[in-house]
Design a protein around this motif. Structure first.
Motif, PDB file in Angstrom:
ATOM      1  N   VAL A 116       9.762   7.267 -24.360  1.00 33.92           N
ATOM      2  CA  VAL A 116      10.963   6.562 -23.908  1.00 33.92           C
ATOM      3  C   VAL A 116      11.323   7.045 -22.517  1.00 33.92           C
ATOM      4  O   VAL A 116      11.250   8.247 -22.225  1.00 33.92           O
ATOM      5  N   VAL A 117      11.713   6.112 -21.648  1.00 37.66           N
ATOM      6  CA  VAL A 117      12.222   6.467 -20.322  1.00 37.66           C
ATOM      7  C   VAL A 117      13.638   5.928 -20.200  1.00 37.66           C
ATOM      8  O   VAL A 117      13.934   4.805 -20.590  1.00 37.66           O
ATOM      9  N   GLN A 118      14.519   6.757 -19.644  1.00 46.06           N
ATOM     10  CA  GLN A 118      15.948   6.431 -19.536  1.00 46.06           C
ATOM     11  C   GLN A 118      16.403   6.861 -18.146  1.00 46.06           C
ATOM     12  O   GLN A 118      16.775   8.001 -17.924  1.00 46.06           O
ATOM     13  N   GLN A 130       6.692  -6.191 -15.008  1.00 47.11           N
ATOM     14  CA  GLN A 130       5.705  -7.061 -14.379  1.00 47.11           C
ATOM     15  C   GLN A 130       4.289  -6.514 -14.559  1.00 47.11           C
ATOM     16  O   GLN A 130       3.326  -7.278 -14.681  1.00 47.11           O
ATOM     17  N   GLN A 131       4.158  -5.206 -14.606  1.00 50.11           N
ATOM     18  CA  GLN A 131       2.847  -4.577 -14.780  1.00 50.11           C
ATOM     19  C   GLN A 131       2.409  -4.524 -16.247  1.00 50.11           C
ATOM     20  O   GLN A 131       1.299  -4.086 -16.540  1.00 50.11           O
ATOM     21  N   GLY A 132       3.268  -4.951 -17.157  1.00 49.39           N
ATOM     22  CA  GLY A 132       2.926  -4.906 -18.564  1.00 49.39           C
ATOM     23  C   GLY A 132       3.011  -3.529 -19.183  1.00 49.39           C
ATOM     24  O   GLY A 132       2.348  -3.248 -20.192  1.00 49.39           O
ATOM     25  N   ARG A 133       3.832  -2.664 -18.609  1.00 49.64           N
ATOM     26  CA  ARG A 133       3.929  -1.282 -19.084  1.00 49.64           C
ATOM     27  C   ARG A 133       4.964  -1.071 -20.186  1.00 49.64           C
ATOM     28  O   ARG A 133       4.968  -0.014 -20.819  1.00 49.64           O
ATOM     29  N   LEU A 134       5.859  -2.044 -20.393  1.00 44.67           N
ATOM     30  CA  LEU A 134       6.975  -1.836 -21.307  1.00 44.67           C
ATOM     31  C   LEU A 134       6.800  -2.642 -22.584  1.00 44.67           C
ATOM     32  O   LEU A 134       6.348  -3.784 -22.563  1.00 44.67           O
ATOM     33  N   LEU A 135       7.182  -2.037 -23.702  1.00 42.91           N
ATOM     34  CA  LEU A 135       7.140  -2.702 -24.995  1.00 42.91           C
ATOM     35  C   LEU A 135       8.350  -3.625 -25.113  1.00 42.91           C
ATOM     36  O   LEU A 135       9.494  -3.179 -24.971  1.00 42.91           O
ATOM     37  N   HIS A 136       8.121  -4.891 -25.355  1.00 43.82           N
ATOM     38  CA  HIS A 136       9.220  -5.834 -25.545  1.00 43.82           C
ATOM     39  C   HIS A 136       9.766  -5.654 -26.959  1.00 43.82           C
ATOM     40  O   HIS A 136       9.069  -5.902 -27.939  1.00 43.82           O
ATOM     41  N   TYR A 137      11.023  -5.238 -27.021  1.00 44.05           N
ATOM     42  CA  TYR A 137      11.603  -4.864 -28.312  1.00 44.05           C
ATOM     43  C   TYR A 137      13.110  -5.022 -28.242  1.00 44.05           C
ATOM     44  O   TYR A 137      13.740  -4.624 -27.248  1.00 44.05           O
ATOM     45  N   ARG A 138      13.686  -5.596 -29.284  1.00 41.88           N
ATOM     46  CA  ARG A 138      15.131  -5.799 -29.349  1.00 41.88           C
ATOM     47  C   ARG A 138      15.714  -4.959 -30.489  1.00 41.88           C
ATOM     48  O   ARG A 138      15.566  -5.324 -31.659  1.00 41.88           O
ATOM     49  N   PRO A 139      16.349  -3.858 -30.174  1.00 41.37           N
ATOM     50  CA  PRO A 139      16.984  -3.064 -31.227  1.00 41.37           C
ATOM     51  C   PRO A 139      18.161  -3.806 -31.842  1.00 41.37           C
ATOM     52  O   PRO A 139      18.667  -4.785 -31.281  1.00 41.37           O
ATOM     53  N   LYS A 292      11.679   3.521 -31.248  1.00 37.68           N
ATOM     54  CA  LYS A 292      12.561   2.450 -31.721  1.00 37.68           C
ATOM     55  C   LYS A 292      13.774   3.032 -32.437  1.00 37.68           C
ATOM     56  O   LYS A 292      14.900   2.535 -32.282  1.00 37.68           O
ATOM     57  N   LEU A 293      13.556   4.077 -33.210  1.00 38.21           N
ATOM     58  CA  LEU A 293      14.677   4.753 -33.863  1.00 38.21           C
ATOM     59  C   LEU A 293      15.677   5.247 -32.820  1.00 38.21           C
ATOM     60  O   LEU A 293      16.891   5.066 -32.980  1.00 38.21           O
TER      61      LEU A 293
END
Length: 376
Positions: A116-118, A130-139, A292-293
């Protein structure tokens, strides 16, 4: 004028670093499909269900969080460990401008550490998406987050609302007439002001750019003549005020939810700045379920109601009496900071201009030097 306590300021887990664009990297592989919470759906599992799934995954989690001191996220870590004691959480604090390029270098060398990055470096999240580095996720609760504080596809979501302004000791300054930035150049405060270097922290930089645009370069020149104690780390002005060394601290985070001898200035007569602190799960995360938790816990109403400064990123969380949602303060320039961060050429011009007025940044980084792979 609302005031704040030292406890509230020090309790924040805010990420208050800054940063520049990292090197170009190769896009990651396509996102896995079929995970719960993917696509347009929010997470439906409870925190306890996610906890058990994270334990089955291995029970580890590494978070890189922007900040000013190694202990700044200790409150967050303690609260997470109290709720989920069997998760082995490693939480590393550094200036966001070092964390972001650290992550870029880890991408380039295939040595990624965090799940996780914050960070405060808002532009990185758009680039990494844009680079596809992040997981698309809706908590859970994603739909309740203020629209400007989340990516529509779930690549990132803000988990905290942070404000920067100036603060002052009511005991020293007096409480009858609230100070404004125009008062900061009054000769009677010469030698009594501490400030973060605006050219060392992009949030402070944006605050000072608002001052320059509102009050003019003459104001900047007069401020530079005030024998200001400049320091690294946006915690340093608050420490100087609460410690009694200075009467005024400029370019620091604060809280407006409780009475104390220190006032955090957010009056409508002057500009301040605020933003939603972005958080994302990296697509290559080794511990994606624990990640995700972490996001679901951060966005829970329990955590959002416990915000150190009274502001939440959620539209369904009511601020304490006397406050409005942070996006309802026009003088907080919530929509302006992401645009400011995206224009890196303009950011560099602002930095170098303020260096001409205030001198080069001096001193070691307040989190220390952490190297390439902290938390590995």
């Amino acid at each position: 004028m609302p005031t704040l306590s030292r406890r509230h300021v020090l309790a924040t887990g805010a990420a208050l670093g800054v940063g520049a664009l990292g090197p170009t990297t190769t896009p990651a592989a396509a996102a896995p499909t079929g995970y719960r919470g993917a696509g347009g759906r929010e997470e439906t599992r409870t925190l306890d269900e996610l906890y058990q799934a994270a334990l089955a995954e291995g029970g580890k989690l590494v978070v890189y969080a922007g900040g000013d001191t190694p202990t700044q996220q200790d409150g967050t870590k303690a609260a997470f460990k109290a709720r989920f004691p069997e998760i082995d959480l490693t939480l590393i604090v550094d200036y966001s401008k070092y964390h972001d390029v650290r992550v870029d270098n880890q991408f380039a060398t295939d040595t990624l550490v965090p799940d996780v990055v914050q960070f405060q470096t808002l532009q990185d999240f758009d680039r990494w998406k844009q680079q596809g580095r992040l997981l698309h996720y809706r908590p859970a609760g994603f739909s309740k987050v203020y629209d400007a504080f989340k990516d529509p596809q779930g690549a990132w979501v803000a988990t905290g609302a942070i404000a920067f302004s100036f603060m002052y000791s009511t005991a020293t300054v007096g409480a009858t007439t609230p100070l404004t930035p125009l008062d900061l150049v009054d000769a009677k405060w010469k030698g009594k002001i501490a400030s973060s270097y605006p050219h060392d922290d992009d949030a402070v930089l944006y605050l000072f750019s608002l001052y320059a645009q509102t009050y003019g370069w003459d104001w900047v020149a007069q401020f530079a003549a005030q024998d200001v104690q400049f320091g690294r780390g946006s915690n340093s002005p608050g420490d100087a005020v609460f410690g009694g060394q200075k009467a005024i601290g400029v370019g620091t985070a604060g809280s407006a939810v409780s009475a104390s001898p220190v006032t955090f200035a957010i009056g409508a007569e002057h500009p301040f700045m605020a933003w939603g602190q972005r958080t994302a799960i990296l697509k290559q995360a080794k511990n994606s379920t624990a990640a995700k938790l972490f996001l679901n816990w951060q966005l829970s109403t329990e955590m959002q109601n416990g915000s150190f400064n009274g502001w939440s990123v959620r539209t369904d969380v009511t601020p304490p009496a006397g406050l409005k949602p942070i996006w309802e303060y026009p003088n907080a320039h919530v929509d302006g900071f992401p645009r400011f961060m995206a224009d890196r050429a303009a950011v560099e011009r602002w930095k170098q201009t303020f260096a001409l007025y205030f001198g080069e940044v001096k001193g070691d980084p307040t989190p220390g030097w952490l190297g390439l792979h902290p938390g590995a």
